[in-house]
Design a protein around this motif. Structure first.
Motif, PDB file in Angstrom:
ATOM      1  N   GLN A 441       0.828  -1.208   0.000  1.00  0.00           N
ATOM      2  CA  GLN A 441       0.000   0.000   0.000  1.00  0.00           C
ATOM      3  C   GLN A 441       0.862   1.257   0.000  1.00  0.00           C
ATOM      4  O   GLN A 441       0.618   2.202  -0.754  1.00  0.00           O
ATOM      5  CB  GLN A 441      -0.916   0.001   1.233  1.00  0.00           C
ATOM      6  CG  GLN A 441      -1.696   1.292   1.463  1.00  0.00           C
ATOM      7  CD  GLN A 441      -2.752   1.522   0.415  1.00  0.00           C
ATOM      8  OE1 GLN A 441      -3.124   0.603  -0.302  1.00  0.00           O
ATOM      9  NE2 GLN A 441      -3.256   2.736   0.328  1.00  0.00           N
ATOM     10  N   ILE A 442       1.886   1.277   0.829  1.00  0.00           N
ATOM     11  CA  ILE A 442       2.755   2.450   0.926  1.00  0.00           C
ATOM     12  C   ILE A 442       3.483   2.702  -0.388  1.00  0.00           C
ATOM     13  O   ILE A 442       3.517   3.827  -0.901  1.00  0.00           O
ATOM     14  CB  ILE A 442       3.767   2.266   2.081  1.00  0.00           C
ATOM     15  CG1 ILE A 442       3.048   2.448   3.428  1.00  0.00           C
ATOM     16  CG2 ILE A 442       4.909   3.258   1.966  1.00  0.00           C
ATOM     17  CD1 ILE A 442       3.934   2.240   4.626  1.00  0.00           C
ATOM     18  N   ASN A 443       4.042   1.622  -0.951  1.00  0.00           N
ATOM     19  CA  ASN A 443       4.763   1.781  -2.219  1.00  0.00           C
ATOM     20  C   ASN A 443       3.833   2.244  -3.334  1.00  0.00           C
ATOM     21  O   ASN A 443       4.173   3.124  -4.124  1.00  0.00           O
ATOM     22  CB  ASN A 443       5.432   0.464  -2.606  1.00  0.00           C
ATOM     23  CG  ASN A 443       6.558   0.091  -1.661  1.00  0.00           C
ATOM     24  OD1 ASN A 443       7.103   0.947  -0.979  1.00  0.00           O
ATOM     25  ND2 ASN A 443       6.912  -1.176  -1.603  1.00  0.00           N
ATOM     26  N   GLY A 444       2.642   1.629  -3.403  1.00  0.00           N
ATOM     27  CA  GLY A 444       1.696   2.010  -4.448  1.00  0.00           C
ATOM     28  C   GLY A 444       1.187   3.419  -4.292  1.00  0.00           C
ATOM     29  O   GLY A 444       1.029   4.158  -5.279  1.00  0.00           O
ATOM     30  N   MET A 445       0.954   3.825  -3.030  1.00  0.00           N
ATOM     31  CA  MET A 445       0.447   5.168  -2.769  1.00  0.00           C
ATOM     32  C   MET A 445       1.436   6.226  -3.231  1.00  0.00           C
ATOM     33  O   MET A 445       1.087   7.179  -3.930  1.00  0.00           O
ATOM     34  CB  MET A 445       0.190   5.317  -1.271  1.00  0.00           C
ATOM     35  CG  MET A 445      -0.210   6.701  -0.821  1.00  0.00           C
ATOM     36  SD  MET A 445      -0.022   6.878   0.950  1.00  0.00           S
ATOM     37  CE  MET A 445       1.745   6.950   1.088  1.00  0.00           C
ATOM     38  N   THR A 446       2.709   6.049  -2.859  1.00  0.00           N
ATOM     39  CA  THR A 446       3.736   7.019  -3.244  1.00  0.00           C
ATOM     40  C   THR A 446       3.861   7.105  -4.756  1.00  0.00           C
ATOM     41  O   THR A 446       3.919   8.191  -5.330  1.00  0.00           O
ATOM     42  CB  THR A 446       5.086   6.622  -2.628  1.00  0.00           C
ATOM     43  OG1 THR A 446       4.915   6.451  -1.220  1.00  0.00           O
ATOM     44  CG2 THR A 446       6.125   7.695  -2.887  1.00  0.00           C
ATOM     45  N   ALA A 463      -3.406   9.179  -2.226  1.00  0.00           N
ATOM     46  CA  ALA A 463      -2.827   8.683  -0.972  1.00  0.00           C
ATOM     47  C   ALA A 463      -3.814   7.830  -0.191  1.00  0.00           C
ATOM     48  O   ALA A 463      -3.419   7.073   0.707  1.00  0.00           O
ATOM     49  CB  ALA A 463      -2.366   9.854  -0.109  1.00  0.00           C
ATOM     50  N   LEU A 464      -5.104   7.949  -0.502  1.00  0.00           N
ATOM     51  CA  LEU A 464      -6.135   7.250   0.268  1.00  0.00           C
ATOM     52  C   LEU A 464      -6.713   6.051  -0.475  1.00  0.00           C
ATOM     53  O   LEU A 464      -7.620   5.388   0.040  1.00  0.00           O
ATOM     54  CB  LEU A 464      -7.261   8.227   0.622  1.00  0.00           C
ATOM     55  CG  LEU A 464      -6.846   9.523   1.324  1.00  0.00           C
ATOM     56  CD1 LEU A 464      -8.070  10.340   1.691  1.00  0.00           C
ATOM     57  CD2 LEU A 464      -6.007   9.243   2.552  1.00  0.00           C
ATOM     58  N   ASP A 465      -6.204   5.751  -1.640  1.00  0.00           N
ATOM     59  CA  ASP A 465      -6.718   4.614  -2.406  1.00  0.00           C
ATOM     60  C   ASP A 465      -6.472   3.297  -1.674  1.00  0.00           C
ATOM     61  O   ASP A 465      -5.417   3.088  -1.079  1.00  0.00           O
ATOM     62  CB  ASP A 465      -6.033   4.554  -3.774  1.00  0.00           C
ATOM     63  CG  ASP A 465      -6.874   5.235  -4.847  1.00  0.00           C
ATOM     64  OD1 ASP A 465      -8.044   5.538  -4.579  1.00  0.00           O
ATOM     65  OD2 ASP A 465      -6.353   5.477  -5.950  1.00  0.00           O
ATOM     66  N   ASN A 466      -7.468   2.402  -1.730  1.00  0.00           N
ATOM     67  CA  ASN A 466      -7.319   1.015  -1.261  1.00  0.00           C
ATOM     68  C   ASN A 466      -6.966   0.895   0.218  1.00  0.00           C
ATOM     69  O   ASN A 466      -6.323  -0.083   0.631  1.00  0.00           O
ATOM     70  CB  ASN A 466      -6.257   0.282  -2.092  1.00  0.00           C
ATOM     71  CG  ASN A 466      -6.579   0.289  -3.570  1.00  0.00           C
ATOM     72  OD1 ASN A 466      -7.716   0.026  -3.957  1.00  0.00           O
ATOM     73  ND2 ASN A 466      -5.596   0.596  -4.395  1.00  0.00           N
ATOM     74  N   ALA A 475     -11.420   7.533   5.802  1.00  0.00           N
ATOM     75  CA  ALA A 475     -10.343   8.463   6.149  1.00  0.00           C
ATOM     76  C   ALA A 475     -10.622   9.834   5.554  1.00  0.00           C
ATOM     77  O   ALA A 475     -11.253   9.953   4.493  1.00  0.00           O
ATOM     78  CB  ALA A 475      -8.991   7.937   5.654  1.00  0.00           C
ATOM     79  N   TYR A 476     -10.152  10.860   6.250  1.00  0.00           N
ATOM     80  CA  TYR A 476     -10.267  12.246   5.792  1.00  0.00           C
ATOM     81  C   TYR A 476      -8.879  12.888   5.896  1.00  0.00           C
ATOM     82  O   TYR A 476      -8.232  12.802   6.940  1.00  0.00           O
ATOM     83  CB  TYR A 476     -11.253  13.034   6.661  1.00  0.00           C
ATOM     84  CG  TYR A 476     -12.676  12.525   6.602  1.00  0.00           C
ATOM     85  CD1 TYR A 476     -13.592  13.085   5.720  1.00  0.00           C
ATOM     86  CD2 TYR A 476     -13.085  11.482   7.427  1.00  0.00           C
ATOM     87  CE1 TYR A 476     -14.894  12.612   5.658  1.00  0.00           C
ATOM     88  CE2 TYR A 476     -14.389  11.002   7.373  1.00  0.00           C
ATOM     89  CZ  TYR A 476     -15.282  11.575   6.483  1.00  0.00           C
ATOM     90  OH  TYR A 476     -16.574  11.099   6.426  1.00  0.00           O
TER      91      TYR A 476
END
Length: 772
Positions: A441-446, A463-466, A475-476
């Motif tokens: 998730q972190i790698n994909g988000m960046t 940044a909030l996907d998936n 999340a907000y």
């Protein structure tokens, strides 16, 4: 229908062992009363870092405490003993003043004037120290305390002193050091033991420091439980997994927080709740010198001595459930699990009494496996469950006389332990899979944030996907209008407005654009901005890098996934910093481009000025010659006809002498206008070589000397009529007709035109005379 309460919980580090258990209990308490809980992990209140593990900018987390709004929080629970463990008592009271108007309950420490829920720090701790003295002969016992500013640490220090006094051992001040309640006390502990090689036991004020002690002792080659006895306080999850397992005091942080939050409605309705002091229990393992598991101690805690012959088997089942679940045993969420455990106990007792073990073997194993499918570890630990099984096995075997039946019971429970180990392995495997998802998730988000950034706007929603794949339901993301530079020891002022940049809901991440994203800061937790059809557990995380604060991320999740929040927030912060820098770089580049354009424009203007005659506005000598050179050398003009005019104003000296230099300047400007008018419809340039000398270069296939002189004469008459001066404004001129070619010498052409000019002047003088 009652209003759903909004409960605030101020904590230190959400990832620390003790606090994560406390937050778990708080959420379970909120679930039990159908309340929302908002968690503010603001770390520790202090002006300095006291361990290397905490980054230099840990103080930025403190800003989260400013987000608590009395408009939207009904009751506030504060882990004051943890977040305030580094500051003085006066500073703690000053901190609490900002929450006037909100019912406040302090957890894990006592604060005069506030409702408090705390552990009994003395009774069981004294029992542990006396156990080291009376059962194992320890005489030189060191104590690793928490900070002097922490109430719990000081109460446990008093228990240490009292235990020594009650066993006639003198207290020695040099045997006490003050740590920081963290594993990072390792170096301090190692130095302490080296300084006092006569120590035969060390007692720690909490398990995290004991873990640091284990590491220090291992480096020194000291064998815990043999060469040095160790006791502690907390019974953290890792305590039974240490080698040797850690003798400690069971102070169930989750149970205390559960009790506190479960009483929130009483606090709101009555304005107060009773102070609670939660009992603690000694857990004897191997680090104190014992062989480890102590059946007698566990049996005492469970209150079960004769399970099979118990007159009230249901009461025995209740005691087992109380041992397993503590205060959670009253939670209705556990009713079904408790019934199943009671059913298993009754099943086993009935099988032994009726000697029907073999016939009902499969049935009882199925019942046990069904229990393992329940969310047990939300409310108990694998160690407690294994302990309960061990006591039940012991009680069942004690009742039967036949060795073969006893062996069958042992085999049955061996299967139970095997299934319990498999279930625990599945939990561990699930945690590993969760970490892999987190990394992905972190790698994909960046990657997505940078891939989607095209310089127009930052794609906050990427940044909030998936987030659902790592346990975040909603999340907000809020940012400040501009990043805020916040320095250490500087009072943080929360701005009135924030910008809602993106949200994640129903499995979809959405950006919030335009004017709709401005929100009053105190309303980020307002009911109208959050779902009201279900209970919520929400955690606020800071978005910052170094001294710059960007905003906050507010996430709805559950305690199983709290460990995912900080890595996500940190990664978003890193991405935002990089994207903000890109924005700044692009802005700088745009500004630089604009500056370069302005410089180019200015250069063009300067170039034009340097090639223009300031009085008349036509080209000067440099400008004229540059234009003609480019024209005759141009490939498209090769062989093309052109005319060159060299002109000289008549009567300039007379006008200056008689009418003044202003009229002289006016006359020169008029000559320039006459020439521009005469060549208006041609591809031409007019220049002034200085004084009263003018030149023209015109490209044309139709112009010749006669035509040009007629045009100049016509324009001269027109301008003289127009201005009506008392003197004529006229010129003499010489004209050459040429063809363009690259090697043409314009100076030769101008010399020829100049020669013709003076021929005309001499002709005029002979005809008319002169007043030049």
């Amino acid at each position: 229908m009652h209003k759903r309460l909004n409960i605030g919980l101020l904590i230190d580090d959400i990832d620390s062992v003790f606090t994560s258990e406390a937050v778990k209990g708080a959420e379970l308490g909120a679930i039990s009363i159908d309340a929302n809980v908002f968690i503010f992990p603001g770390m520790y209140l202090d002006g300095t870092d006291i361990s290397e593990e905490h980054g230099h900018y840990e103080y930025q987390y403190n800003t989260l405490f400013k987000f608590v709004s009395r408009k939207h929080i009904d009751v506030l629970y504060i882990m004051m003993g943890m977040i305030g463990c580094r500051i003085t008592e006066e500073e703690r009271y000053k901190f609490l003043e900002q929450y006037l108007g909100i019912p406040v309950v302090t957890l894990y420490t006592r604060m005069d004037g506030y409702q408090s829920i705390i552990f009994d720090n003395k009774k069981a701790f004294k029992k542990e120290i006396k156990h080291l003295i009376l059962e194992h002969g320890a005489r030189n016992i060191g104590y690793v305390s928490g900070p002097k500013t922490n109430v719990d640490a000081m109460e446990r220090l008093e228990a240490y002193k009292e235990a020594l006094a009650e066993t006639d051992i003198p207290y020695r001040d040099e045997y006490v050091i003050y740590g920081n309640f963290e594993e990072s006390s390792e170096g301090q502990i190692g130095a302490f033991v080296k300084e006092h090689p006569d120590l035969d036991a060390v007692v720690f004020a909490n398990d995290s420091m004991a873990l640091g002690g284990y590491k220090a002792f291992a480096k020194m080659g000291i064998k815990v439980g043999q060469e040095l006895l160790v006791g502690s306080f907390d019974n953290s999850e890792f305590a039974p997994t240490l080698v040797p397992s850690l003798t400690t005091i069971e102070a169930n942080a989750a149970e205390l927080a559960y009790k506190a939050v479960a009483g929130a409605r009483q606090m709101v309705e009555s304005g107060k709740m009773e102070d609670v002091r939660v009992d603690t229990h000694l857990i004897i393992r191997s680090s104190c010198g014992c062989k480890g598991y102590d059946l007698q101690t566990v049996a005492e805690q469970m209150g079960i001595y004769h399970l099979v012959t118990e007159e009230n088997i249901q009461e025995a089942c209740n005691r087992i459930n109380t041992y397993l679940f503590g205060s959670y045993a009253e939670d209705k969420m556990l009713d079904k699990v408790k019934m199943e455990i009671a059913g298993l106990v009754k099943f086993l007792v009935d099988m032994v009494k009726n000697n029907s073990l073999t016939e009902r073997d499969k049935e009882v194993k199925s019942t046990f496996l069904n229990i393992l499918t329940r969310p047990l570890y939300r409310y108990t630990t694998i160690e407690l469950f294994a302990n309960a099984l061990k006591i039940m096995q012991y009680e069942l075997c004690r009742y039967v006389e036949s060795d073969s039946i006893r062996l069958h019971i042992m085999e049955l429970f061996s299967d139970f332990y095997r299934e319990l180990a498999i279930a625990n392995w599945q939990v561990v495997r699930g945690q590993k899979a969760g970490m892999e998802k987190m990394t992905k998730q972190i790698n994909g988000m960046t990657f997505d944030m940078f891939r989607m950034y095209i310089g127009e706007r930052i794609p906050y929603e990427r940044a909030l996907d998936n987030l659902a794949m790592i346990g975040i339901n909603m999340a907000y993301m809020y940012t400040f209008v501009e990043p805020i530079r916040h320095l250490r020891n500087e009072e943080f002022q929360l701005p009135d407005k924030m910008l809602l940049r993106a949200f994640y809901k129903d499995g979809k991440a959405c950006a919030v654009l335009g004017e709709n994203n401005s929100v009053a800061t105190e309303s980020v937790f307002a009911p109208e901005n959050l779902p009201c059809d279900r209970r919520l557990t929400m955690v606020i995380s800071p978005l910052f890098s170094g001294e710059e604060l960007y905003g906050v991320l507010i996430s709805e999740t559950h305690f199983e996934y709290f460990a995912n929040l900080e890595p996500i927030a940190v990664q978003i912060s890193v991405a935002l910093k990089s994207l903000f820098l890109l924005e700044q770089q692009e802005q700088i580049q745009n500004n630089l481009k604009e500056d370069m354009n302005r410089i180019a424009e200015n250069n063009d203007m300067l170039k034009e000025v340097s090639r223009t005659d300031l009085l008349t506005g036509v080209k000067n000598r440099l400008g004229y010659l540059e234009y003609v050179k480019n024209a005759v050398m141009s490939e498209k003009n090769q062989g093309r006809k052109a005319c060159v005019l060299y002109g000289d104003m008549d009567n300039l000296k007379m006008i200056n002498d008689v009418y003044g230099h202003d009229d002289g300047d006016f006359a020169l400007k008029t000559i320039a206008a006459i020439l521009k008018d005469a060549f208006e419809d041609t591809e031409s340039v007019v220049g002034r070589f200085g004084g009263d000398e003018f030149v023209v270069f015109a490209l044309s296939d139709t112009l010749d000397e006669v035509t040009i002189k007629a045009a100049v004469k016509h324009s001269t008459e027109k301008y003289n009529r127009m201005f009506g001066k008392p003197y004529p404004i006229e010129m003499s001129c010489g004209i050459c007709e040429i063809s363009c070619y690259q090697d043409m010498n314009i100076y030769d052409v101008l010399s020829e035109a100049d020669r013709k000019l003076y021929q005309e002047k001499r002709a005029k003088k002979s005809r008319q005379g002169s007043y030049r």
